[in-house]
Scaffold this motif. Sequence first.
Motif, PDB file in Angstrom:
ATOM      1  N   ARG A   1      -4.986   6.721   0.468  1.00 36.84           N
ATOM      2  CA  ARG A   1      -4.820   5.953  -0.804  1.00 36.84           C
ATOM      3  C   ARG A   1      -5.539   4.767  -0.910  1.00 36.84           C
ATOM      4  NH1 ARG A   1      -0.685   4.026  -4.163  1.00 36.84           N
ATOM      5  NH2 ARG A   1      -0.668   1.367  -4.682  1.00 36.84           N
ATOM      6  N   ARG A   2      -6.289   4.081   0.458  1.00 37.21           N
ATOM      7  CA  ARG A   2      -7.190   3.430  -0.268  1.00 37.21           C
ATOM      8  C   ARG A   2      -9.159   4.015   0.267  1.00 37.21           C
ATOM      9  NH1 ARG A   2      -6.321  -0.289   5.643  1.00 37.21           N
ATOM     10  NH2 ARG A   2      -4.926  -1.496   4.958  1.00 37.21           N
TER      11      ARG A   2
ATOM     12  N   ASP B   1       1.729  -2.437 -11.154  1.00 39.28           N
ATOM     13  CA  ASP B   1       0.147  -3.060 -11.218  1.00 39.28           C
ATOM     14  C   ASP B   1       1.105  -4.681 -11.984  1.00 39.28           C
ATOM     15  OD1 ASP B   1      -1.318  -1.425  -9.803  1.00 39.28           O
ATOM     16  OD2 ASP B   1      -2.461  -0.826 -11.953  1.00 39.28           O
TER      17      ASP B   1
ATOM     18  N   ARG C   1     -12.676   6.009  -6.562  1.00 37.41           N
ATOM     19  CA  ARG C   1     -11.843   6.395  -8.035  1.00 37.41           C
ATOM     20  C   ARG C   1     -11.847   7.206  -8.134  1.00 37.41           C
ATOM     21  NH1 ARG C   1     -11.891   0.938 -11.296  1.00 37.41           N
ATOM     22  NH2 ARG C   1     -13.361  -0.848  -9.365  1.00 37.41           N
TER      23      ARG C   1
ATOM     24  N   PRO D   1       2.602   4.240  -2.653  1.00 41.25           N
ATOM     25  CA  PRO D   1       2.462   5.396  -3.987  1.00 41.25           C
ATOM     26  C   PRO D   1       3.729   4.399  -4.491  1.00 41.25           C
ATOM     27  CG  PRO D   1       2.646   6.729  -2.323  1.00 41.25           C
ATOM     28  CD  PRO D   1       2.907   5.479  -1.674  1.00 41.25           C
TER      29      PRO D   1
ATOM     30  N   SER E   1      -5.433  14.245  -2.479  1.00 40.02           N
ATOM     31  CA  SER E   1      -5.279  12.385  -2.042  1.00 40.02           C
ATOM     32  C   SER E   1      -3.745  12.264  -1.861  1.00 40.02           C
ATOM     33  CB  SER E   1      -6.414  12.032  -2.310  1.00 40.02           C
ATOM     34  OG  SER E   1      -6.225  11.683  -3.776  1.00 40.02           O
ATOM     35  N   TYR E   2      -3.039  13.045  -3.382  1.00 35.71           N
ATOM     36  CA  TYR E   2      -2.320  12.237  -4.551  1.00 35.71           C
ATOM     37  C   TYR E   2      -0.679  13.016  -3.270  1.00 35.71           C
ATOM     38  CZ  TYR E   2       1.294  11.904  -8.020  1.00 35.71           C
ATOM     39  OH  TYR E   2       2.174  11.882  -9.000  1.00 35.71           O
TER      40      TYR E   2
ATOM     41  N   GLY F   1      -9.246  10.150  -7.559  1.00 34.10           N
ATOM     42  CA  GLY F   1      -7.596  11.413  -6.673  1.00 34.10           C
ATOM     43  C   GLY F   1      -8.276  12.469  -6.979  1.00 34.10           C
TER      44      GLY F   1
ATOM     45  N   ASP G   1       2.592   1.823  -7.350  1.00 39.65           N
ATOM     46  CA  ASP G   1       1.701   2.152  -8.572  1.00 39.65           C
ATOM     47  C   ASP G   1       2.522   1.312  -9.817  1.00 39.65           C
ATOM     48  OD1 ASP G   1      -0.327   2.792  -6.872  1.00 39.65           O
ATOM     49  OD2 ASP G   1       0.149   5.476  -7.444  1.00 39.65           O
TER      50      ASP G   1
ATOM     51  N   GLU H   1      -0.965  11.057   0.580  1.00 39.45           N
ATOM     52  CA  GLU H   1      -0.511   9.650   0.311  1.00 39.45           C
ATOM     53  C   GLU H   1       0.689   9.007   0.391  1.00 39.45           C
ATOM     54  OE1 GLU H   1      -1.762   7.105  -3.416  1.00 39.45           O
ATOM     55  OE2 GLU H   1      -4.041   7.695  -3.899  1.00 39.45           O
TER      56      GLU H   1
ATOM     57  N   ARG I   1      -8.319   4.774  -3.461  1.00 37.82           N
ATOM     58  CA  ARG I   1      -8.862   3.676  -4.742  1.00 37.82           C
ATOM     59  C   ARG I   1     -10.412   3.463  -4.941  1.00 37.82           C
ATOM     60  NH1 ARG I   1      -4.496  -0.390  -5.895  1.00 37.82           N
ATOM     61  NH2 ARG I   1      -2.703   1.314  -7.389  1.00 37.82           N
TER      62      ARG I   1
ATOM     63  N   GLU J   1       0.563  -1.286   0.157  1.00 36.92           N
ATOM     64  CA  GLU J   1      -0.091   0.048  -0.075  1.00 36.92           C
ATOM     65  C   GLU J   1       0.894   0.841  -0.121  1.00 36.92           C
ATOM     66  OE1 GLU J   1      -3.915   0.150   1.344  1.00 36.92           O
ATOM     67  OE2 GLU J   1      -3.797  -1.790   2.686  1.00 36.92           O
TER      68      GLU J   1
END
Lengths: 336, 682
Positions: free
Chosen positions: B235-236, A154, B242, A148, B248-249, B244, A151, B252, B239, A146
């Motif tokens: 982050r959860r 994936d 869905r 980033p 949040s960016y 961003g 990312d 995270e 996600r 979890e």
Amino acid sequence: MLEKINEIAQLFTNDIGNARGMQTLEEIRVKYLGRKGLVAELMSKLPSLEKEKKPAAGRELNTLKARIQKELEARQRTLLSGASLTREEIDVTMPGIKPPEGRLHPITQTLNEINGIFVSLGFKIAEGPEIEKEFYNFEALNIPLEHPSRDAFDTFYIKKDTLLRSHTSTVQVRIMEKTKPPIQAIMPGRVYRPDAVDATHSFMFHQVEGLMVDRDIKFSDLKGILNIFTKQMFGEKTEARFRPSFFPFTEPSAEVDISCIMCRGKGCRVCSHTGWLEILGAGTVNPRVFEAVGYSPRKYKGLAFGMGVERIAMLKYGIDDIRLFFENDIRFLKQF
Amino acid sequence: MKVSYSWIRDYVDANIDPKKLMSLLTMSGTNVTSYESTGGDYIFDFEITANRPDCLAVIGIAREAAALLGKPLKIPKELRRLAKPKSKSKKETSLSISVKDAKLCPRYTARVIRDVEVGPSPDWLRERIISAGLRPVNNIVDITNFVLLETGQPLHAFDLDRINGAISVRCARKGERIITIDNVPRTCEEGMLVIADESAPVAIAGVMGGLQAEVNDMTRTILLESAFFNPISIRRTARFLRVGSESSYRFERKIDVDMVPRASERASALIVEISGGNIGPLIDIGKVSSPAKTINFSVDRANSILGTSVDKKRAVKILKALGFSMEDKKGSVKVTTPGFRQDVKGDADLAEEVARIYGYENIPLTIPRIAGNTRIKDFINIFEEKIKTTLTRLNLNEIITYSLISKSSIRYANINDDETVVIENPLSIDQEIMRPSMLPGMLKAISHNFKRYAKSLSFFEVGKVYGEKNGIYTEEPVLSLGLAGVKREEWSSPGEDFSFFDIKGTLEKLLGTLGFSGEISFKKGAHAGLGANTNAIAEYKGKQVARIGEVDRDVSRGFDIEKRVFYGEVYIENLLKEAQLDRKYIPYSRYPSVMRDISIVADKGTASCDIVSIIKEVGRGLVKETLLVELYKGKQIPKDKRALLYRIEYRSDEKTLEDAEVEKVHSEIKSALTGKLSVSFR
């Protein structure tokens, strides 16, 4: 004496029957009619014969000599007339009959080239499973859950802790787990990422990763090795530049660019007018990766690098769509 | 992240060509992917790596520029140090805020600002917002965005008059609903962090505010939020929903807690300046601060990691410029990391910091000592290479097909799917399973080419097939072969199609090259996807090494192929141990051969291999080669028979064979054949 003559006659029948060209014919002539030939040898024995046997033997010997001469000439004529068959008229503009041959896939050819360069530098080829435990793909490589930094990776999952490796760095961990340094290996193989497919993305592609671990490996060694690789792979005039970047499993990390092989660095569509092409990621192994595999980060240092084979093949051959590699169109495959 | 050249210059005297600055930043790790020039300014688009949340702020980028140029960094005073609260008596009394989950929200600050005048922002502010690729909204929202971009600290402004009673920072209850400012109604997942009033959530913490308390032109009282939320939780949530956002960016990637109150001060000052109003006291809950780490820095260690000889003074200067505090104590330097650099944890990280600014291009090129591997390639690598080069020599083209395929393709290929490996999260139906067989991929490639008017196809692939049994996953290397269409298209050869014996011959030739001459036995088999009567198993020492046959017409039609397809699978692991790639010279006979033909009329059921083995057995020592040169079925022989013409080569290693000797063996062979197989001769 007469027996001897018969024997030679028999021998000659055999020999002339097997004569297939002018060279053997000449060898036969020398063997029988030459100055030291079989006939001459018998001739030289004539004077020592008993008087009453001389005439008959002389006669027989002359007949044999004449027969040999005649048959040699006849054979020569047939061979020469046979040769004249090649005067047949042909259309020289008709296409040549090309021996059929198959080709190696351009990815295999590129992989062979990449592997070959590193093998010549002493790297061993190592492989590992494609269906992997999550640990080898992430945690052991300092990519926490979890975070980033995941990312960029994936991943296809099979079940909770089992996945399709998204890079061949997994093999690095496996090697280090079961071998003591020094280590010098490259790890080619298929990798998988759930990317939407387009001209530059594929959910399956090939990677080659490299790893060296020893007591005194330095970042400058990485530059030295990859400089050899880029020049050998893309040409002596190709320049490589190292740009600081981030990968969880290396520290310091670098992105390696080469001067655009299309425009020689002037700027074009392929390099987005920057003059540079990104071709591989590299760095010195992050001490936390050593901790994960039980190496002492104080004792050992390492370097690691990784590249996408499709990307390199696309640049090398001027291919503009990654999907072509997996479509297997014969018109594509036959070009390499 | 988009940042303009002029904005960077607010914090550092970067009196250099913008393109030069761009290249300096790129080459030190703050990568500029593209830029545009507008109205005398330049807008750079930065690609910021996941380890550098500090550079998701203009000040962060300016700090890099300052270090590169050797210039001081100029930071607005509110951001430099937190002003002590003026007096403890001045406590906010009109509002109750509580944090219910300190783990998910370790620090929460809020401040009431009354009597603001909401309206359009001044030009300079609008320009800054537009240059970053955002849309100006109103002065309050623009200021919060401006400070977010400047410091990397996300801020949120609520219209306090539209908040109903006490505020709590808590986990959402299952099914709670909120309409976010993008006008989308959303249902919260249990456990996601929200900011709620007494009736409902008014914001999804760190991700997006709610429409209900959005600041608009009528707003008079605002509540300015600045907080630190748990990165994993944000982050959860992002996600799950869905969505961003700029906020949040950054959450995270872990923001700098120390910036939480400072950014609030900075924004408050700007609000008062631009929209007026009265600032209330700062409510500050959970006063945690960024963890500072102290690392012993040794320049020798850094140089040994890098292969450089940077001097200590230079290294210290670089680290200072990047915001690290340095304490030099007789040789050993203690480095303390600033709150915004939590990615720096050890000496390798410090070495990287020095190297980035020193310049990777200034690091020399060296060659390490080789490790001394005793074996460079394992046998399987050499073996697979040999397979590939042999097959291309035999006119086959290598293909590479996907190891992920659809479930329907294995159904079409009539393959059992009991033990297949299933992908949990495929993006499309073409990625549902790991292939249990190479057949579907081969048929897809053949079909693709026939559809594009190809006439002659001869393919192979070296890859893996995958399986699962009792939780154990298997990956087995397999070679697949495929022949279809005409053998050759040229004028010189008639258009004869590939047959079973072409795939068999290809396999025999390959096995011969791999060192298996003569000991492979073929027998009829049954293999999924292949026709019942044209299906053979090749065995070596009782082990199955290959299967070949004609693809079942129903199967090939399933892949839109009308022509006959011949397919083979070779099991590489079963071959590996017995393969013999080394060659030894075998002296050949210097005596001539004698050729004799033998024309046999046999039942159709009599196997050719049985005939040949009798010939070899009886003629042991003298029979060197037995070649089938003709096969006849037709009028001149009975219907249930076939005629086979074999050419036998007799040769002795010791002498020239006499006719009589050959004749003797030849007739022995004949009588053995009649005796054992009841054949006749023509």
